[in-house]
Design a protein around this motif. Structure first.
Motif, PDB file in Angstrom:
ATOM      1  N   SER A 242      15.936  16.271   3.074  1.00 54.14           N
ATOM      2  CA  SER A 242      15.553  16.860   1.787  1.00 54.14           C
ATOM      3  C   SER A 242      14.133  16.472   1.419  1.00 54.14           C
ATOM      4  CB  SER A 242      16.500  16.371   0.676  1.00 54.14           C
ATOM      5  OG  SER A 242      16.331  14.970   0.469  1.00 54.14           O
ATOM      6  N   GLY A 243      13.576  17.202   0.436  1.00 53.76           N
ATOM      7  CA  GLY A 243      12.262  16.851  -0.079  1.00 53.76           C
ATOM      8  C   GLY A 243      12.263  15.491  -0.754  1.00 53.76           C
ATOM      9  N   VAL A 244      13.368  15.162  -1.455  1.00 46.06           N
ATOM     10  CA  VAL A 244      13.482  13.848  -2.089  1.00 46.06           C
ATOM     11  C   VAL A 244      13.353  12.753  -1.041  1.00 46.06           C
ATOM     12  CG1 VAL A 244      14.994  12.328  -3.429  1.00 46.06           C
ATOM     13  CG2 VAL A 244      14.967  14.777  -3.910  1.00 46.06           C
ATOM     14  N   PHE A 245      14.058  12.927   0.073  1.00 45.11           N
ATOM     15  CA  PHE A 245      14.028  11.938   1.148  1.00 45.11           C
ATOM     16  C   PHE A 245      12.636  11.835   1.766  1.00 45.11           C
ATOM     17  CE2 PHE A 245      14.333  10.985   5.685  1.00 45.11           C
ATOM     18  CZ  PHE A 245      14.995   9.769   5.663  1.00 45.11           C
ATOM     19  N   MET A 246      11.987  12.971   2.005  1.00 50.07           N
ATOM     20  CA  MET A 246      10.671  12.930   2.656  1.00 50.07           C
ATOM     21  C   MET A 246       9.654  12.221   1.768  1.00 50.07           C
ATOM     22  SD  MET A 246      11.757  14.214   5.353  1.00 50.07           S
ATOM     23  CE  MET A 246      10.269  14.063   6.342  1.00 50.07           C
ATOM     24  N   ARG A 247       9.753  12.407   0.460  1.00 56.02           N
ATOM     25  CA  ARG A 247       8.848  11.698  -0.441  1.00 56.02           C
ATOM     26  C   ARG A 247       9.170  10.208  -0.491  1.00 56.02           C
ATOM     27  NH1 ARG A 247       9.473  16.695  -1.480  1.00 56.02           N
ATOM     28  NH2 ARG A 247       7.776  18.006  -2.193  1.00 56.02           N
ATOM     29  N   TYR A 248      10.431   9.883  -0.260  1.00 59.42           N
ATOM     30  CA  TYR A 248      10.838   8.481  -0.240  1.00 59.42           C
ATOM     31  C   TYR A 248      10.223   7.742   0.948  1.00 59.42           C
ATOM     32  CZ  TYR A 248      14.090   4.512   0.044  1.00 59.42           C
ATOM     33  OH  TYR A 248      14.646   3.256   0.127  1.00 59.42           O
ATOM     34  N   ILE A 249      10.108   8.401   2.105  1.00 59.89           N
ATOM     35  CA  ILE A 249       9.618   7.730   3.310  1.00 59.89           C
ATOM     36  C   ILE A 249       8.138   7.954   3.583  1.00 59.89           C
ATOM     37  CG2 ILE A 249      11.904   7.953   4.355  1.00 59.89           C
ATOM     38  CD1 ILE A 249      10.669  10.061   6.252  1.00 59.89           C
ATOM     39  N   GLU A 250       7.460   8.773   2.763  1.00 61.42           N
ATOM     40  CA  GLU A 250       6.132   9.245   3.134  1.00 61.42           C
ATOM     41  C   GLU A 250       5.083   8.151   3.246  1.00 61.42           C
ATOM     42  OE1 GLU A 250       4.920  12.061   0.232  1.00 61.42           O
ATOM     43  OE2 GLU A 250       4.934  10.653  -1.438  1.00 61.42           O
ATOM     44  N   ARG A 251       5.293   6.983   2.630  1.00 63.05           N
ATOM     45  CA  ARG A 251       4.277   5.932   2.674  1.00 63.05           C
ATOM     46  C   ARG A 251       4.414   4.997   3.872  1.00 63.05           C
ATOM     47  NH1 ARG A 251       4.180   3.794  -3.624  1.00 63.05           N
ATOM     48  NH2 ARG A 251       3.883   5.825  -4.626  1.00 63.05           N
ATOM     49  N   VAL A 252       5.536   5.055   4.567  1.00 60.09           N
ATOM     50  CA  VAL A 252       5.787   4.058   5.602  1.00 60.09           C
ATOM     51  C   VAL A 252       4.753   4.129   6.715  1.00 60.09           C
ATOM     52  CG1 VAL A 252       7.417   3.249   7.347  1.00 60.09           C
ATOM     53  CG2 VAL A 252       8.247   3.937   5.093  1.00 60.09           C
ATOM     54  N   LEU A 253       4.571   5.294   7.326  1.00 56.99           N
ATOM     55  CA  LEU A 253       3.643   5.397   8.455  1.00 56.99           C
ATOM     56  C   LEU A 253       2.187   5.180   8.042  1.00 56.99           C
ATOM     57  CD1 LEU A 253       5.432   8.152  10.490  1.00 56.99           C
ATOM     58  CD2 LEU A 253       4.906   5.860  11.286  1.00 56.99           C
ATOM     59  N   PRO A 254       1.720   5.764   6.930  1.00 57.34           N
ATOM     60  CA  PRO A 254       0.350   5.427   6.511  1.00 57.34           C
ATOM     61  C   PRO A 254       0.143   3.924   6.289  1.00 57.34           C
ATOM     62  CG  PRO A 254       1.086   7.388   5.378  1.00 57.34           C
ATOM     63  CD  PRO A 254       2.279   6.846   6.111  1.00 57.34           C
ATOM     64  N   SER A 255       1.174   3.220   5.802  1.00 60.51           N
ATOM     65  CA  SER A 255       1.028   1.779   5.598  1.00 60.51           C
ATOM     66  C   SER A 255       0.903   1.035   6.915  1.00 60.51           C
ATOM     67  CB  SER A 255       2.231   1.235   4.811  1.00 60.51           C
ATOM     68  OG  SER A 255       3.378   1.103   5.634  1.00 60.51           O
ATOM     69  N   LEU A 256       1.319   1.682   8.015  1.00 62.26           N
ATOM     70  CA  LEU A 256       1.176   1.096   9.342  1.00 62.26           C
ATOM     71  C   LEU A 256      -0.055   1.639  10.064  1.00 62.26           C
ATOM     72  CD1 LEU A 256       4.925   1.317  10.400  1.00 62.26           C
ATOM     73  CD2 LEU A 256       3.687  -0.717   9.639  1.00 62.26           C
ATOM     74  N   GLY A 257      -0.901   2.356   9.336  1.00 62.23           N
ATOM     75  CA  GLY A 257      -2.143   2.867   9.904  1.00 62.23           C
ATOM     76  C   GLY A 257      -1.999   4.162  10.664  1.00 62.23           C
ATOM     77  N   GLU A 258      -0.877   4.881  10.486  1.00 63.26           N
ATOM     78  CA  GLU A 258      -0.649   6.117  11.232  1.00 63.26           C
ATOM     79  C   GLU A 258      -0.555   7.309  10.283  1.00 63.26           C
ATOM     80  OE1 GLU A 258      -1.088   6.098  14.204  1.00 63.26           O
ATOM     81  OE2 GLU A 258      -0.625   4.087  14.900  1.00 63.26           O
ATOM     82  N   THR A 259      -1.348   8.325  10.565  1.00 64.50           N
ATOM     83  CA  THR A 259      -1.336   9.544   9.748  1.00 64.50           C
ATOM     84  C   THR A 259      -1.143  10.803  10.585  1.00 64.50           C
ATOM     85  OG1 THR A 259      -3.756   9.639   9.878  1.00 64.50           O
ATOM     86  CG2 THR A 259      -2.796   8.521   7.966  1.00 64.50           C
ATOM     87  N   ALA A 260      -1.097  10.680  11.922  1.00 62.59           N
ATOM     88  CA  ALA A 260      -1.009  11.857  12.795  1.00 62.59           C
ATOM     89  C   ALA A 260       0.432  12.315  12.947  1.00 62.59           C
ATOM     90  CB  ALA A 260      -1.614  11.534  14.160  1.00 62.59           C
ATOM     91  N   VAL A 261       1.085  12.547  11.832  1.00 66.88           N
ATOM     92  CA  VAL A 261       2.487  12.981  11.855  1.00 66.88           C
ATOM     93  C   VAL A 261       2.674  14.111  10.854  1.00 66.88           C
ATOM     94  CG1 VAL A 261       3.408  10.748  12.577  1.00 66.88           C
ATOM     95  CG2 VAL A 261       3.148  11.235  10.160  1.00 66.88           C
ATOM     96  N   ALA A 262       3.667  14.959  11.125  1.00 64.45           N
ATOM     97  CA  ALA A 262       4.060  16.006  10.179  1.00 64.45           C
ATOM     98  C   ALA A 262       5.429  15.643   9.640  1.00 64.45           C
ATOM     99  CB  ALA A 262       4.102  17.358  10.886  1.00 64.45           C
ATOM    100  N   LEU A 263       5.529  15.426   8.330  1.00 66.38           N
ATOM    101  CA  LEU A 263       6.803  15.117   7.681  1.00 66.38           C
ATOM    102  C   LEU A 263       7.321  16.378   7.019  1.00 66.38           C
ATOM    103  CD1 LEU A 263       5.278  12.239   7.761  1.00 66.38           C
ATOM    104  CD2 LEU A 263       6.888  11.598   5.980  1.00 66.38           C
ATOM    105  N   ARG A 264       8.482  16.846   7.446  1.00 65.85           N
ATOM    106  CA  ARG A 264       9.035  18.088   6.902  1.00 65.85           C
ATOM    107  C   ARG A 264      10.532  17.935   6.662  1.00 65.85           C
ATOM    108  NH1 ARG A 264       6.237  22.679  10.855  1.00 65.85           N
ATOM    109  NH2 ARG A 264       4.086  21.934  10.638  1.00 65.85           N
ATOM    110  N   SER A 265      10.964  18.409   5.514  1.00 65.03           N
ATOM    111  CA  SER A 265      12.399  18.490   5.271  1.00 65.03           C
ATOM    112  C   SER A 265      12.943  19.690   6.039  1.00 65.03           C
ATOM    113  CB  SER A 265      12.677  18.649   3.779  1.00 65.03           C
ATOM    114  OG  SER A 265      12.264  19.939   3.341  1.00 65.03           O
TER     115      SER A 265
END
Length: 730
Positions: A242-265
Motif C-alpha cells: 500500500s501507499g501507507v506502507f511505502m511511505r513508512y519504509i521510504e527513509r530506510v534506504l536513503p538513510s543507508l546512502g542508497e537512492t537508486a531504487v524505485a519504491l512502488r505500491s
C-alpha cells in the motif's frame, strides 16, 4: 557500572566521532571540487569534454548524496578484537571513509570486514572480545551499549561494559510514522539473509515482528554496494502492499546512502498509473484470479466495439465487399502473427489482398494489382475504414470495453461464472472510471496483450516522404503496403523496427508481504523481473488471498525456475511477549497455520478487552485517549472497511487528540495517506500490513474477521502490530 565510567566512555567515543565528521566534511569538499571540475570540462567545446563532464558530475553528485545521507548515525559500531588479531578497535558506519593517509577510518557496514560485527555471538565470538553500539544524535554521542562476547580473552577484564545491550535499547524506543534502519542492531540470523548470494531468489520468511521487511531493505542496500554497476544500471524495484506502507519504509534506504531504487505500491507498479483504493473482497477475488488472464486475452482479440463491420466500394466494374465473415478471417490472420498493435503496418496489405481477390472484371485485371493498391490508398473512404477498423488501441480504452455487460458475458463465457460477471459489472459501473488497486494488473495484462504501436525510424520517415501514398495523406505507420512495394528487400515484407514494452527493466525485484499477491499481481510483477534476481518476503499465515495454490502457481511462473535460497527468521522483536501471546492464542484458536516466533521483550502489561455497550464511540474514545497518554509514539485505530469513514469522523471530533492527529481528518476514505506527523491514525486491517505502532485500539474485531474469506488472517495481522499496548473494543 558507575555513571562516571559511562561518561568517560562516551567522551572517548566522541573524540573519534569528531574526527570522522571532520573527514566527512573534507570528503564533501573533494566531491564538490570534482563536480566543479566536471562542469569546467563541459566548456571545452568538444564532445569528449561533454562526456567527461557528465561522468564527473554524476560521480560527484552520487558521492555528495551518499555523504549527505550518512550524517545521521554515521558512526554506530565498534569492535574490540583479540590483540593478536588487531590491537586497534575497528569502527563500523553507514559508509566507508579513509583518512588523509588513505588508511581506513570507518568501515562500511556492508563491507566483508564489517560482517563479524553482526555475525559474532557469545557462542561463536569470532575473535571479537567486545561489541559496542554508539547511540548518536547527529554528530553527538549520547550513549553506548556494550556486549562482552569473549570474557575469557586476554584483556577482557580491562574493557568496561556499559548499558543494557543495544538490541533491547532499540526495541524499547517509541515508534514514529517511519521505519528506521536497524543497521546498528542486525542480528546474526538476519545478517545471513542480508548477505545471501546475489543470483536467483532469496526468500525471507518468519512470523510477525521478526524484521523481515527491514532485513530485505538492508539486503537491497547490500546488493547495491557489492555490484553497484549492475543494480544501478538495471534498477531495483521494491513493491509493497500500500501507499501507507511505502511511505513508512521510504527513509530506510536513503538513510543507508542508497537512492537508486524505485519504491512502488501494488497500485503504482505500472508506469503512469496510481491506484489507492481496494475493491470489496469478493470483487478483488475475481479480479485477482488467474482466470482473468484468459478473459483479457480474449478481450484484446475482439473487434473494437465502435469500429465498422463492413466496407463496400465499386471499382472498375467490380463491387468489392468486406463483410463480417471476410473481416473476421482477416482479423484472425493478423492476430496469428503477434500482438494486435504490432500488426498495424500489415492491416492495409491484408485488406487489399482480400479485396483484390474479388476483382473479376477484365477492366480491373488489366489495370493490375499495383494500380489497384495505389487507387485504394488514395481513396479517403478506404483510408477511413482501415483506420477505424483496426485502430491503435491503449489498455485503458480496451479495459473500458468490459464495462458493457454483454461484451463481458461474451469474452468471459466458460471462464468465470455469471455471479463473478455480475460482481465485475457492478464494480466497474460504480467506479466512475477510477482504477482500483486490483484493476492495475488487468490494465498491465492488456498492455502486454495489445503490444506497442510500432515506432518508425527517421530513415523510415525519409522513405515515406518519397511515396505517392504519403503525399496523399496516408499514415504509413498504419498503412504500409505501398511502402512494401517501394523499398522492401528482395521480395520480403517490410518489418517495423523493434520496439517492445519494457518487460525486463529491473535488475532486482523486492516483494514485501508477498503472501498477499494475487495471481494477476504475480503476473504483473513477474514481467518486470524475468532476468532479475529477487528478494521475496512473506508469512503465509498473514495472507489475505483466499486461494494459496493458485497464487503459488503464478509465483512459480514468475520466478521461472530460478535458484532458491531460503531464510527463516524466528525471533519477534516488535511485540511484547504479552501482546504476542494474545495474538498467537487467537491464531491457534481460529485454526491459522501460523509461524509463531519467540518474543524477546516483556512489559508486564497484558492486552485489554473492553465491552463497548450502547455507545461504541465513547468506548473507543476513552481507550484511544488512554493509550495515547501512556505511550510516546504512534497509535493506530483499526476498523473494518465499512466503518472507516465513521471512525475518521470520530477522530476529527475529539478535541483532546487534536494535537496528535492534525491531518488524520484528511479523507482516508479517498485513499489519502496520513502525513508523517500524525501520531493517531485510523486504518483498516489491510492498511496495517507491514506497519507497527506503540499502541493499537482494535474496534469491533468481529467485523474485521467477517469482512472477507481471509478476515481471520487479517485480524491476526492487526493483533501483532503493537509494540507496547493493545486494546480490543467489542
Amino acid at each position: 557500572m558507575s555513571e562516571d565510567v559511562a561518561e568517560r566512555e562516551i567522551a572517548q567515543e566522541q573524540q573519534f566521532v569528531d574526527r570522522v565528521y571532520l573527514q566527512l566534511q573534507e570528503s564533501a569538499k573533494q566531491a564538490q571540487a570534482l563536480a566543479k571540475e566536471g562542469h569546467s570540462r563541459g566548456r571545452l567545446g568538444h564532445e569528449g569534454g561533454l562526456v567527461e563532464r557528465d561522468a564527473m558530475v554524476f560521480q560527484a553528485a552520487r558521492r555528495i548524496a551518499q555523504l549527505d545521507a550518512a550524517h545521521e548515525g554515521l558512526v554506530f559500531g565498534r569492535l574490540d578484537l583479540v590483540p593478536e588479531k588487531d590491537p586497534q578497535p575497528r569502527y563500523v558506519g553507514r559508509i566507508g571513509l579513509r583518512d588523509a593517509n588513505r588508511d581506513s577510518l570507518l568501515i562500511d557496514w556492508r563491507a566483508p570486514a564489517a560482517a563479524v560485527f553482526y555475525q559474532a555471538t557469545a557462542a561463536e565470538p569470532q575473535e571479537v572480545v567486545r561489541r559496542r553500539v554508539l547511540r548518536c544524535a547527529g554528530p553527538q554521542v549520547v550513549g553506548v551499549e556494550d556486549e562482552l562476547l569473549d570474557p575469557d580473552s586476554p584483556g577482557a577484564q580491562t574493557l568496561p561494559i556499559v548499558g543494557e545491550g543495544a538490541l533491547m535499547a532499540q526495541l524499547s524506543r517509541a515508534r514514529d510514522r517511519s521505519m528506521h534502519s536497524i543497521v546498528a542492531t542486525i542480528q546474526a540470523e538476519q545478517d545471513k539473509a542480508i548477505r545471501a548470494p546475489s543470483k536467483g531468489v532469496v526468500t525471507i520468511s518468519g512470523g510477525p515482528g521478526t524484521g523481515k521487511t527491514v532485513v530485505a531493505l538492508h539486503r537491497a542496500a547490500y546488493l547495491l554496494y557489492t555490484d553497484r554497476r549492475r543494480y544501478e544500471s538495471g534498477g531495483v524495484l521494491i513493491v509493497g502492499p500500500s501507499g501507507v506502507f511505502m511511505r513508512y519504509i521510504e527513509r530506510v534506504l536513503p538513510s543507508l546512502g542508497e537512492t537508486a531504487v524505485a519504491l512502488r505500491s501494488l497500485g503504482e507498479v505500472v508506469d503512469g498509473v496510481r491506484a489507492t483504493r481496494h475493491d470489496d473482497p469478493l470483487v478483488a477475488e475475481v479480479k485477482g484470479s488467474a482466470r482473468m488472464a484468459e478473459v483479457l486475452r480474449r478481450t484484446a482479440r475482439q473487434q473494437a466495439p465502435e469500429s465498422p463491420r463492413e466496407f463496400r466500394i465499386f471499382w472498375r466494374d467490380n463491387t468489392i465487399v468486406l463483410d463480417r465473415a471476410v473481416l473476421g478471417r482477416i482479423r484472425r490472420q493478423l492476430m496469428s502473427q503477434g500482438r494486435r498493435n504490432r500488426q498495424l503496418p500489415r492491416v492495409a496489405g491484408a485488406l487489399l489482398d482480400s479485396m483484390w481477390r474479388q476483382v473479376r472484371s477484365e477492366r480491373g485485371r488489366d489495370r493490375g494489382r499495383e494500380s489497384f493498391d495505389d487507387e485504394m490508398l488514395g481513396d479517403q473512404s478506404f483510408i477511413d475504414f482501415a483506420s477505424a477498423w483496426w485502430p491503435p488501441l491503449g489498455a485503458p480504452e480496451v479495459l473500458g470495453w468490459l464495462r458493457d455487460p454483454e461484451f463481458l458475458a461474451r469474452v468471459a463465457d466458460g471462464v468465470i461464472d455469471n455471479e463473478a460477471q455480475r460482481l465485475l459489472s457492478k464494480s466497474w459501473a460504480s467506479s466512475e472510471g477510477q482504477l482500483s488497486i486490483e484493476d492495475v494488473p488487468l490494465l498491465d495484462e492488456l498492455r502486454y496483450a495489445l503490444g506497442d504501436v510500432p515506432q518508425r525510424t527517421d530513415a523510415d520517415h525519409d522513405r515515406d516522404d518519397t511515396l505517392t501514398a504519403a503525399e496523399g495523406g496516408v499514415d504509413l505507420q498504419e498503412l504500409t503496403t505501398a511502402a512494401d512495394r517501394e523499398y522492401a528487400p528482395a521480395g520480403r515484407a517490410w518489418q517495423p523496427p523493434t520496439h517492445r514494452i519494457e518487460d525486463d527493466p529491473f535488475s532486482h525485484i523486492l516483494i514485501d508481504e508477498a503472501q498477499d499477491l494475487t495471481p494477476m499481481q504475480w503476473r504483473m510483477v513477474g514481467r518486470r523481473g524475468r532476468t532479475a534476481s529477487w528478494t521475496i518476503v512473506g508469512d503465509p499465515a498473514q495472507s489475505s488471498w483466499p486461494v494459496p495454490s493458485e497464487s503459488a502457481a503464478a509465483r512459480a511462473t514468475a520466478l521461472d525456475g530460478k535458484v532458491l535460497h531460503e531464510f527463516h527468521l524466528s525471533t519477534n522483536y516488535r511485540n511484547s511477549s504479552e501482546i504476542y501471546a494474545y495474538a498467537a492464542a487467537y491464531a491457534e484458536r481460529v485454526g491459522l497455520d501460523a509461524d509463531l516466533p519467540t518474543a524477546v521483550r516483556s512489559t508486564g502489561i497484558e492486552p485489554r478487552q473492553v465491552e463497548a455497550g450502547a455507545d461504541l464511540e465513547a468506548a473507543v474514545r476513552a481507550e484511544v485517549v488512554r493509550v495515547a497518554g501512556e505511550v510516546g509514539g504512534t497509535v493506530g485505530i483499526v476498523v473494518s472497511i465499512a466503518r472507516r469513514a465513521e471512525a475518521n469522523a470520530w477522530l476529527a471530533s475529539w478535541p483532546e487528540l487534536a494535537d496528535d492527529a492534525p491531518s488524520a481528518r484528511a479523507s482516508v476514505e479517498s485513499g489519502a495517506t496520513p502525513s508523517g506527523e500524525d501520531r493517531v491514525v485510523v486504518l483498516t486491517g489491510l492498511d496495517t500490513k507491514g506497519l507497527e505502532f506503540d499502541g493499537i485500539v482494535v474496534v469491533r474485531p468481529d467485523e474485521i474477521e467477517a469482512e472477507s474469506a481471509t478476515g481471520r488472517a487479517t485480524l491476526y495481522v492487526v493483533l501483532t502490530r503493537a509494540t507496547q499496548l493493545l486494546t480490543t473494543v467489542g
